[in-house]
Design a protein around this motif. Sequence first.
Motif, short mmCIF file in Angstrom:
data_model
loop_
_atom_site.label_atom_id
_atom_site.label_comp_id
_atom_site.label_asym_id
_atom_site.label_seq_id
_atom_site.Cartn_x
_atom_site.Cartn_y
_atom_site.Cartn_z
N PHE A 40 -48.36 -11.22 -26.05
CA PHE A 40 -47.32 -12.18 -25.97
C PHE A 40 -45.98 -13.02 -25.51
CE2 PHE A 40 -48.80 -8.29 -29.64
CZ PHE A 40 -48.95 -8.81 -30.07
N ASP A 41 -45.66 -13.65 -25.88
CA ASP A 41 -44.35 -14.40 -25.26
C ASP A 41 -43.62 -13.01 -25.10
OD1 ASP A 41 -46.03 -16.94 -24.11
OD2 ASP A 41 -44.76 -18.38 -25.71
N GLY A 42 -43.45 -12.43 -26.29
CA GLY A 42 -42.39 -11.44 -26.25
C GLY A 42 -42.61 -10.92 -27.96
N MET A 45 -42.03 -12.73 -30.54
CA MET A 45 -43.42 -13.45 -31.14
C MET A 45 -43.93 -12.49 -31.41
SD MET A 45 -46.20 -15.39 -28.51
CE MET A 45 -47.95 -15.99 -29.24
#
Length: 430
Positions: A40-42, A45
Amino acid sequence: MSDQNKPLAFATRAVQAGTAPDPATGARATPLFLTNGFVFDGPDMAADIFAMRQTGFSYSRGSNPTTAPLERRIASLEGGTGAVAIGSGQAALLVILMTLLESGDEYLAASILFGGSLGLMGRLAKRNDVKPIFVDADRPENFERAITPKTKAIIIESIVNPSGEVVDIESIAKIAQKHKLPLIVDNTLATPFLIRPFEYGADIVFHSASKFLGGHGQVIGGAIVDGGRFDWKGDSRFPMISEPWPDYGNMVLTEKFPASPFAVASRLYGLRDLGPGLSPFNAFMILTGIETLPLRMKRHCANAHVVANYLASHPAVASVSYPGLEGHPNRALALRYSPLGPGSVFTFAHKDGEPGARRFLKNLKLFSHLANIGETRSLAIHPATTTHKSMRPELQAKAGVGPEVIRLSIGLEDTKDLIADLEQALAATA
Ligand SMILES: *Cc1c(COP(=O)(O)O)cnc(C)c1O
């Protein structure tokens, strides 16, 4: 440049639908993504994907970038609005039944179906109080007569395993629509190349992709396809589709995914909760197989036609259940729904009863004696003692799988060699 408004032809979609060159590498064939997780991007997300506020891959039990193109391709070929790839044809039927029905519900099912479907339906009736009411599908009006307030769905096969008979989908769909019941069609034997049940009013289609879709007989798989037409909105008979999911922020699938709420329910409940996902490896193999589906189905049908006609005139054969034959009572329906031929799975009865059928199987050399259909190779089996063994003898006789009956699945070999093998196996005396 192609005209974007003009739908692509079936053969083009069989090769291209749902796939594109890989944006990261340029790979033209769909890469095999053997990974369980996706970074995941962060945290935002991750939370958004989990709550279905954002689309994206998270964990391969629910979705994977090799299975997703397969889902898009099968949806395109069937003319559906969404599809879910699943571990097997059995799992497809199980998830459809579990998504639509609750204890105490009933549904109508054609009385002659693939043996595994009958077995699953019988077991669920006993253990989970989800009851099939079996109806003779030869007369569509039988379905209307059997409908009660408890009826929630109708299930049929487009081409019946093992008799090869073609069912009058459109007449049954009219009855289903009149009574607001989803019509579910097992399209395994026809494949969307021969019959597209949505064009006749079906609502849900499912497949064993282990058969003609893959075509190679190398991996097990299945698919559920949403026709996108059934009006589930506000229908309290189907709470999974029409009512809020508290653990997804009270999301209602008919509102959030109006085009294919049934497919989304099948993914969330069927794949995420129940867990029978399709391996990306199997998806890769099935996607590859589908590219040659139009070529293979034409040849399967042509070969079956030649072999069935040969058997029909053989003195050791009592009868052949292949609706492509002149004079077969199902021929008009078969021609209407599947002009290229009713697939390549059919049965014949041996004149010497069960001993004759056993002798025939023992002597086959080119045909393989095994429990599959829809492979490149030609196959044979004795349904009464294997695939349809759970049926009582009277039902077996009615379903055309008495002890004298052999089921054939005609492959892609040269028919001269197939007929020579049948000839020697029918002539064998021990
Ligand atoms: C084989 C088959 C199934 C079950 O599929 P699997 O992939 O073997 O689980 C269901 N319906 C029909 C008509 C079949 O032939």
